[in-house]
Enzyme design. Sequence first.
Site, PDB file in Angstrom:
ATOM      1  N   GLU A   1      27.078  18.569  27.159  1.00  0.00           N
ATOM      2  CA  GLU A   1      26.062  17.561  26.840  1.00  0.00           C
ATOM      3  C   GLU A   1      25.012  17.469  27.952  1.00  0.00           C
ATOM      4  O   GLU A   1      23.850  17.197  27.697  1.00  0.00           O
ATOM      5  CB  GLU A   1      26.719  16.185  26.646  1.00  0.00           C
ATOM      6  CG  GLU A   1      27.669  16.156  25.477  1.00  0.00           C
ATOM      7  CD  GLU A   1      27.123  15.406  24.272  1.00  0.00           C
ATOM      8  OE1 GLU A   1      26.272  14.539  24.454  1.00  0.00           O
ATOM      9  OE2 GLU A   1      27.577  15.706  23.162  1.00  0.00           O
TER      10      GLU A   1
ATOM     11  N   SER B   1      30.802  13.946  15.462  1.00  0.00           N
ATOM     12  CA  SER B   1      30.744  12.763  16.314  1.00  0.00           C
ATOM     13  C   SER B   1      29.399  12.665  17.039  1.00  0.00           C
ATOM     14  O   SER B   1      29.081  11.617  17.584  1.00  0.00           O
ATOM     15  CB  SER B   1      31.878  12.818  17.334  1.00  0.00           C
ATOM     16  OG  SER B   1      31.823  14.047  18.036  1.00  0.00           O
TER      17      SER B   1
ATOM     18  N   CYS C   1      33.402  18.281  13.068  1.00  0.00           N
ATOM     19  CA  CYS C   1      34.085  17.831  14.282  1.00  0.00           C
ATOM     20  C   CYS C   1      35.561  18.240  14.219  1.00  0.00           C
ATOM     21  O   CYS C   1      36.260  17.924  13.247  1.00  0.00           O
ATOM     22  CB  CYS C   1      33.968  16.313  14.357  1.00  0.00           C
ATOM     23  SG  CYS C   1      34.822  15.577  15.735  1.00  0.00           S
ATOM     24  N   ASN C   2      36.023  18.937  15.236  1.00  0.00           N
ATOM     25  CA  ASN C   2      37.436  19.358  15.267  1.00  0.00           C
ATOM     26  C   ASN C   2      38.375  18.161  15.310  1.00  0.00           C
ATOM     27  O   ASN C   2      39.405  18.151  14.653  1.00  0.00           O
ATOM     28  CB  ASN C   2      37.697  20.214  16.509  1.00  0.00           C
ATOM     29  CG  ASN C   2      37.222  21.633  16.353  1.00  0.00           C
ATOM     30  OD1 ASN C   2      37.997  22.535  16.114  1.00  0.00           O
ATOM     31  ND2 ASN C   2      35.926  21.842  16.472  1.00  0.00           N
ATOM     32  N   THR C   3      37.988  17.144  16.090  1.00  0.00           N
ATOM     33  CA  THR C   3      38.852  15.972  16.218  1.00  0.00           C
ATOM     34  C   THR C   3      38.989  15.271  14.869  1.00  0.00           C
ATOM     35  O   THR C   3      40.104  14.962  14.428  1.00  0.00           O
ATOM     36  CB  THR C   3      38.266  15.003  17.276  1.00  0.00           C
ATOM     37  OG1 THR C   3      38.062  15.729  18.488  1.00  0.00           O
ATOM     38  CG2 THR C   3      39.183  13.837  17.526  1.00  0.00           C
TER      39      THR C   3
ATOM     40  N   TYR D   1      34.723  11.205  19.999  1.00  0.00           N
ATOM     41  CA  TYR D   1      35.910  10.947  19.181  1.00  0.00           C
ATOM     42  C   TYR D   1      37.177  11.484  19.880  1.00  0.00           C
ATOM     43  O   TYR D   1      38.280  11.010  19.618  1.00  0.00           O
ATOM     44  CB  TYR D   1      35.788  11.677  17.836  1.00  0.00           C
ATOM     45  CG  TYR D   1      34.854  11.054  16.818  1.00  0.00           C
ATOM     46  CD1 TYR D   1      33.997   9.999  17.132  1.00  0.00           C
ATOM     47  CD2 TYR D   1      34.840  11.546  15.504  1.00  0.00           C
ATOM     48  CE1 TYR D   1      33.147   9.458  16.178  1.00  0.00           C
ATOM     49  CE2 TYR D   1      34.000  11.000  14.542  1.00  0.00           C
ATOM     50  CZ  TYR D   1      33.154   9.955  14.885  1.00  0.00           C
ATOM     51  OH  TYR D   1      32.325   9.429  13.929  1.00  0.00           O
ATOM     52  N   GLY D   2      36.969  12.497  20.700  1.00  0.00           N
ATOM     53  CA  GLY D   2      38.097  13.268  21.248  1.00  0.00           C
ATOM     54  C   GLY D   2      39.078  12.486  22.094  1.00  0.00           C
ATOM     55  O   GLY D   2      40.183  12.959  22.341  1.00  0.00           O
TER      56      GLY D   2
ATOM     57  N   CYS E   1      36.659  23.116  19.424  1.00  0.00           N
ATOM     58  CA  CYS E   1      35.783  21.966  19.628  1.00  0.00           C
ATOM     59  C   CYS E   1      34.350  22.426  19.397  1.00  0.00           C
ATOM     60  O   CYS E   1      33.983  23.544  19.777  1.00  0.00           O
ATOM     61  CB  CYS E   1      35.956  21.441  21.056  1.00  0.00           C
ATOM     62  SG  CYS E   1      34.775  20.132  21.474  1.00  0.00           S
ATOM     63  N   THR E   2      33.581  21.546  18.780  1.00  0.00           N
ATOM     64  CA  THR E   2      32.186  21.877  18.448  1.00  0.00           C
ATOM     65  C   THR E   2      31.370  22.371  19.636  1.00  0.00           C
ATOM     66  O   THR E   2      30.479  23.192  19.483  1.00  0.00           O
ATOM     67  CB  THR E   2      31.480  20.600  17.942  1.00  0.00           C
ATOM     68  OG1 THR E   2      31.806  19.519  18.816  1.00  0.00           O
ATOM     69  CG2 THR E   2      31.891  20.281  16.533  1.00  0.00           C
TER      70      THR E   2
HETATM   71  N1  DGL Z   1      32.988  16.928  18.063  1.00  0.00           N
HETATM   72  C1  DGL Z   1      34.162  16.803  18.909  1.00  0.00           C
HETATM   73  C2  DGL Z   1      35.163  17.886  18.528  1.00  0.00           C
HETATM   74  O1  DGL Z   1      34.829  18.911  17.982  1.00  0.00           O
HETATM   75  C3  DGL Z   1      33.804  16.900  20.373  1.00  0.00           C
HETATM   76  C4  DGL Z   1      33.068  15.690  20.897  1.00  0.00           C
HETATM   77  C5  DGL Z   1      33.870  14.403  20.786  1.00  0.00           C
HETATM   78  O2  DGL Z   1      34.884  14.231  21.486  1.00  0.00           O
HETATM   79  O3  DGL Z   1      33.482  13.572  19.974  1.00  0.00           O
HETATM   80  O4  DGL Z   1      36.326  17.715  18.758  1.00  0.00           O
END
Ligand code: DGL
Length: 267
Positions: free
Chosen positions: A151, A10, A72-74, A41-42, A183-184
Site C-alpha cells: 500500500e 477490502s 479478496c482472499n480473506t 480484512y486480514g 493475497c490480492t
Molecule cells: N484483500 C486482502 C486479501 O486478499 C488483503 C488486504 C486486507 O487484509 O484486507 O486477503
Amino acid sequence: MKKPIGIFDSGVGGLTVVKEIFRQLPSENIVYFGDTARVPYGIKSDKLVTKFSLQNTRFLSTFDIKLLVVACNTASAVSLDALRQKFSFPIIGVIEPGARAALRGSKNKGIGIIGTEATIASVSYEKFIAEIDPSARTFSQACPLFVPLVEEGWLQGEITSAVVKKYLEPLKRQSVDTLILGCTHYPLLKSLLEREMGKGVTLIDSAEEVVAKVGEVLGDKRLRRSGEESPFRRYYVSDIPTRFVRIGRRFLGEDISPVEQVEIEKY
Ligand code: DGL
C-alpha cells in the site's frame, strides 16, 4: 449479455483481478467495490468479514450483476458459503482456482501458501488442496506486513527485501516447488518473492487463475458479453476516493477516476 461482473475487495488489492479481466475478458462491463473504510480484512474476525462481504454483495447486486468475483482472499476464505446461500448469481472466490493451479503446477506436491493472518488461520487453501489431492504436502505462512508495504508502494528495496526474507525463510526449509500468493497484494511483490524463493519455485498468482475461471463460467452459462461498444467500468469505495485513485493507478497502470463513495453500512 450486457449485465456487469461485480467484483469486491477490502480495498485496492482486487484491482489486480480487474487488471486480469482487462487482459483476458476485455469486453466485459464491470462494477468494482473497494471497502476502503473497513480495510484491512486480514486481521479481523470471520464474523465481521462475513458481515462486510454480505453488505458489499448487496450493494453490487443493485447493478443487476451476472456474476460476482470475491477478489479478496480473506473474504473468499471465510464468507463464500454465506454469500452462496443468500445470492443466486454465480460467485467465484479466489481460493479454489489458486489451489487447483498450484496442484497443476507442482511436480513434487510440496506447496507453500502465503496470505493474511485470517486466510492462513482459515486453512482454506489446505482444505481444498487436501480434497483434490490428499498426497499433497502444504506449508503456510502468514505475512501481515506485506499488505502495508505494498500500500505504501514499497515494492523493492532493503526493508521490503528483509521482510520478504524473514517471512519466507521457514518455507524455504521445506521442499516446496510451488508458492501460492494467497493475497490480492502479493503479486506486486512477485519479483522479490521470486528472487527469494529461487528458480525452482513457481509462484501462483491467483488473479490469473480466477479470471480464467470467470471466463469458463460465463462461457458455460452463455453469459459472455460480445458487444462492439466499449465496456463500462465503474469503481466505488466506502471512504473518500483520493487514496484509492492514487494507489489504484499503481495496481492497474492506468487512471481509474471517477471513483464514487458509497455508504456501505446502509446495505
Ligand atoms: N484483500 C486482502 C486479501 O486478499 C488483503 C488486504 C486486507 O487484509 O484486507 O486477503
